[in-house]
Design an enzyme around this catalytic site. Structure first.
Site, PDB file in Angstrom:
ATOM      1  N   GLN A  30       8.598   1.437 -18.474  1.00  0.00           N
ATOM      2  CA  GLN A  30       9.668   1.944 -19.332  1.00  0.00           C
ATOM      3  C   GLN A  30       9.303   1.867 -20.814  1.00  0.00           C
ATOM      4  OE1 GLN A  30      13.072  -0.410 -18.197  1.00  0.00           O
ATOM      5  NE2 GLN A  30      13.165   0.457 -16.145  1.00  0.00           N
ATOM      6  N   HIS A  33      12.817  -2.941 -19.405  1.00  0.00           N
ATOM      7  CA  HIS A  33      13.989  -3.382 -20.176  1.00  0.00           C
ATOM      8  C   HIS A  33      13.661  -3.646 -21.646  1.00  0.00           C
ATOM      9  CE1 HIS A  33      16.410  -4.767 -16.380  1.00  0.00           C
ATOM     10  NE2 HIS A  33      15.835  -3.569 -16.243  1.00  0.00           N
ATOM     11  N   GLU A  44      27.630  -0.481 -17.815  1.00  0.00           N
ATOM     12  CA  GLU A  44      28.855  -0.771 -18.536  1.00  0.00           C
ATOM     13  C   GLU A  44      28.874  -0.257 -19.960  1.00  0.00           C
ATOM     14  OE1 GLU A  44      28.619  -5.029 -17.720  1.00  0.00           O
ATOM     15  OE2 GLU A  44      28.393  -5.379 -19.879  1.00  0.00           O
ATOM     16  N   TYR A  68      28.543 -11.166 -23.791  1.00  0.00           N
ATOM     17  CA  TYR A  68      28.875 -10.103 -22.848  1.00  0.00           C
ATOM     18  C   TYR A  68      28.399 -10.389 -21.426  1.00  0.00           C
ATOM     19  CZ  TYR A  68      31.025  -7.921 -26.694  1.00  0.00           C
ATOM     20  OH  TYR A  68      31.904  -7.693 -27.730  1.00  0.00           O
ATOM     21  N   TYR A 102      18.947  -5.673  -6.600  1.00  0.00           N
ATOM     22  CA  TYR A 102      18.429  -4.547  -5.835  1.00  0.00           C
ATOM     23  C   TYR A 102      18.184  -4.935  -4.375  1.00  0.00           C
ATOM     24  CZ  TYR A 102      17.872  -2.268 -10.327  1.00  0.00           C
ATOM     25  OH  TYR A 102      18.128  -1.707 -11.554  1.00  0.00           O
TER      26      TYR A 102
END
Length: 406
Positions: free
Chosen positions: A115, A180, A276, A286, A297
């Protein structure tokens, strides 16, 4: 007896208001599939699976350019051109004439695996005066990599380049992970710069999303030169990184400033369930990975499998199953009057999500462009009121939505 029944019916109608204002029951939600975590319940009504709301807006989709290598973001230059990032590490200029420039010279090396790569791009609010642009990228480092924010002066021409490049923020500690990175940028009204992050997915990173001495799983707030605003919530705390704005995030890949209120809104990836929307406030937690909607997963619970905990914030909205959100924008243009005020979310699952928001609650959801079946990585409202998208694919495109003619 019949008169009594009629009077009772009239009383009920009067309590609801005039007959022509009585509203029908809400539509069923867009999502009809089973949630990944069926035993989890929302904390309040319509926190998930809001009623489907089809506005019936007719639009047409134009491909402005194709052949991009996994584009990630775009930004609008004053002359009608657009900056487009490619995750492989190239910054391109898409001219107002539709022509793509060569890669802009002067970018630092990127870690372009998984990513990682070149991520977001944004213009300094005073770009017309100083020519500064900002970008985020996965930076290769000794021992791994990490999310980094940099800036430089854009010099246009036949061979565009960046000058005076400087790193203004690095996510620490360094992790050896291709996942991430977060990486969205958002300039606030006061001139400060928000940088979103991820917690790098691997367990050593995930567990630091709650730690104030690490910039993993945090929302970051800095000045445009990288210095720390004096009113950040942890300034003066020797056990905390002063750039932290909020904590407990998993992988925030959308951030935008509400153009009417100036409030920051974000969207972040959950695991298997639990994408979210939040409006992160200074010093708030949070929840990740202590509380979350969804599951691993593997199907196992995340942590203790709880969704609420004292001192931890609830998302305004969540999706289970996920839409894989990336990119976020409030529509404040004039081309689509019916969309005014809508919140648009890019979906890597193959559609664009439009949300109706009232008083910080999602009251309607609509999914668009599913017929294209493309991974929508970013969504932006252009100065012309059109909606612009980039598709995260080998043959990535920049798309433009305008009202349908005829």
């Amino acid at each position: 007896m019949r008169l009594r029944h009629l009077a009772l019916a009239a009383l009920v109608l009067s309590a609801c208001g005039p007959a022509n204002t009585v509203q029908a029951l809400p539509n069923p939600p867009v999502e009809t599939g089973p949630p990944n975590a069926p035993d989890q319940k929302p904390a309040f009504p319509q926190q998930t699976r809001a009623p489907e709301e089809k506005l019936g807006v007719a639009y047409q989709v134009e491909t402005l350019t194709a052949g991009l290598d996994h584009p990630w973001s775009l930004a609008f230059l004053p002359d009608g051109a657009k900056l487009v990032t490619e995750r492989a590490g190239r910054l391109r200029i898409l001219g107002a004439d539709g022509k793509l420039s060569p890669a802009v010279a002067g970018l630092p090396a990127v870690f372009a695996e998984g990513q990682g790569g070149l991520l977001d791009v944004a213009l300094n609010p005073d770009y017309a005066k100083n020519g500064l642009i900002y970008w985020t990228y996965a930076e290769p480092r000794d021992g791994g990599n990490g999310t980094t924010a940099a800036r430089g002066k854009l010099v246009l021409g036949a061979a565009p380049r960046l000058e005076n490049v400087q790193v203004i923020w690095r996510q620490m500690p360094t992790m050896d992970s291709p996942l991430h990175f977060g990486g969205r940028l958002a300039f606030a009204r006061d001139g400060s710069l928000f940088v979103t992050t991820g917690e790098r997915s691997i367990l050593p990173g995930r567990m630091q999303a709650q730690n104030l001495d690490a910039a993993l799983g945090k929302l970051i707030r800095i000045r445009p030169d990288g210095s720390i605003p004096a009113d950040n919530p942890y300034v003066g705390n020797p056990q905390a990184k002063p750039e932290i704005w909020s904590k407990g995030h998993r992988n925030v890949q959308g951030a935008t400033i509400n153009p009417w209120t100036g409030e920051l809104w974000t969207v972040e990836h959950g695991a298997k369930g639990g994408d979210e929307i939040n409006t992160p406030k200074a010093g708030k937690d949070y929840g990740w990975p202590t509380i979350t909607y969804g599951e691993e997963y593997s199907g196992k619970p995340i942590g203790e499998g709880i969704t609420q905990h004292a001192g931890m914030e609830q998302p305004i909205y969540y999706w289970d199953p996920v839409i894989a959100p990336s990119g976020l924008a409030f529509y404040d243009g004039s081309l689509f009057p019916a969309w005014k005020g809508s919140l648009f979310v890019g979906g890597l699952k193959g559609y664009l999500v439009r949300l109706t928001v009232k008083d910080h609650q999602v009251v309607g959801e609509e999914r668009l462009l599913s017929e294209l079946n493309v991974r929508i990585r970013d969504v932006k409202v252009g100065p012309d009121g059109a909606l612009y998208l980039v598709t995260d694919e080998d043959d990535g495109r920049v798309l433009k939505l305008t009202p349908k003619k005829g």
